[in-house]
Design a protein around this motif. Sequence first.
Motif, short mmCIF file in Angstrom:
data_model
loop_
_atom_site.label_atom_id
_atom_site.label_comp_id
_atom_site.label_asym_id
_atom_site.label_seq_id
_atom_site.Cartn_x
_atom_site.Cartn_y
_atom_site.Cartn_z
N LYS A 176 -8.81 3.65 3.29
CA LYS A 176 -8.63 2.25 2.94
C LYS A 176 -7.74 1.54 3.96
CE LYS A 176 -8.41 1.28 -1.46
NZ LYS A 176 -8.03 1.18 -2.91
N TYR A 215 -4.68 -0.60 5.10
CA TYR A 215 -3.31 -0.59 4.59
C TYR A 215 -2.78 -2.01 4.47
CZ TYR A 215 0.69 2.42 3.51
OH TYR A 215 1.68 3.12 2.87
N LYS A 245 4.81 3.69 -4.58
CA LYS A 245 5.77 2.77 -5.17
C LYS A 245 7.20 3.31 -5.06
CE LYS A 245 5.74 4.24 -10.05
NZ LYS A 245 5.33 3.85 -11.41
N SER A 266 -3.64 6.45 -8.60
CA SER A 266 -3.53 5.00 -8.68
C SER A 266 -4.68 4.33 -7.95
CB SER A 266 -2.20 4.55 -8.06
OG SER A 266 -2.26 4.67 -6.64
N ASP A 267 -4.71 2.99 -8.00
CA ASP A 267 -5.77 2.25 -7.32
C ASP A 267 -5.57 2.23 -5.80
OD1 ASP A 267 -3.62 0.55 -7.06
OD2 ASP A 267 -4.51 -1.11 -8.20
N LYS A 268 -4.57 2.93 -5.30
CA LYS A 268 -4.40 3.05 -3.87
C LYS A 268 -5.33 4.10 -3.28
CE LYS A 268 0.21 1.19 -4.30
NZ LYS A 268 1.66 1.42 -4.31
N ASN A 269 -6.04 4.78 -4.16
CA ASN A 269 -7.12 5.69 -3.78
C ASN A 269 -8.32 5.40 -4.68
OD1 ASN A 269 -5.66 7.72 -1.90
ND2 ASN A 269 -4.35 7.65 -3.71
N SER A 285 -6.11 6.57 0.61
CA SER A 285 -5.04 5.89 1.32
C SER A 285 -4.95 6.41 2.75
CB SER A 285 -3.70 6.14 0.60
OG SER A 285 -2.61 5.80 1.44
N PHE A 313 0.68 8.36 -7.51
CA PHE A 313 0.09 7.75 -6.32
C PHE A 313 -1.36 8.17 -6.14
CE2 PHE A 313 -1.07 7.70 -1.84
CZ PHE A 313 -0.80 6.38 -1.54
N ASN A 366 6.47 -5.59 -0.73
CA ASN A 366 6.32 -5.18 -2.14
C ASN A 366 7.32 -5.94 -3.02
OD1 ASN A 366 8.60 -3.93 -1.06
ND2 ASN A 366 8.35 -2.04 -2.25
N SER A 411 0.80 -1.22 0.00
CA SER A 411 0.00 0.00 0.00
C SER A 411 0.83 1.27 0.00
CB SER A 411 -0.95 0.02 1.20
OG SER A 411 -2.03 -0.88 0.99
#
Length: 265
Positions: free
Chosen positions: A256, A258, A179, A204-207, A217, A201, A263, A176
């Motif tokens: 979301k 975490y 990157k 991205s799909d992190k939000n 996030s 970021f 990674n 999460s």
Amino acid sequence: MHKTLKFISIGILSLFFHQCSLFSAAGLTSQGQPTKEVSGTLNTISASEEIVDHSTWDKLLKKHVDANGMVNYKGFQKDEKTLIEYLTMLSKTQPLESWSVEELLAYYINTYNAYTVKLILDNYPVKSIKDISGPWTSAIVPIGDKTLSLGGIENGILRKMNEPRIHFAINCASISCPKLLNEAFTASRIEAQLDKATREFINSDKNDLNKSNPKLSSIFDWYRKDFTVDGEVDVIAYINKYTTKKIDKTASITYKNYNWNLNEQ
């Protein structure tokens, strides 16, 4: 009933002091390392003016990190000697007050990321950085005659530099996290690199961005006070600077869970 309330109160106080001790251990000061506040857009300086050579780290990142920021830790293990040489160079290169804010940012961001990779290698194989004892509070980063923790670099130095984009540049070796960029940060390119990391970021799909019920996030929750616009804390306005999917200023925000899994490619 009174005994139950007393037990709960003791539990809350214990948790409070435990959290305080963690923050203290993580280092809320710079331990004397120079910091400078960013004011406005970072300057574009010539590569020939750069003080610290991050090319070794750049080559390692290009070799062992893919476009999605996933890391080949087994590959890094094979090149650990080269990584140690880079870390040794960083430790011997004492940052100075005379350095530009761009040079300092590149130095501290690369130092944080490179020592995080080394921390994983020292404990590999590991499923999560959180399985390691004191990953952010242990003094593992020698700089000059001081030894800092990763938390000290983040909280005592980088967060004091008035540049919230650092949150999308430093990597905590987890799914999460923002990157790990597969190139080293450099003083000559850091404005463009921070802008790229932030845009990627946020979008991205992190939000999960939408007009009225965005799910963000947890980074935007943990470090909420760092995200300011016109001098006021405003997470929504900050995000809207970097995305075409605008969020209403009255939107209801949730955060979301975490994913702390490693990674790893």
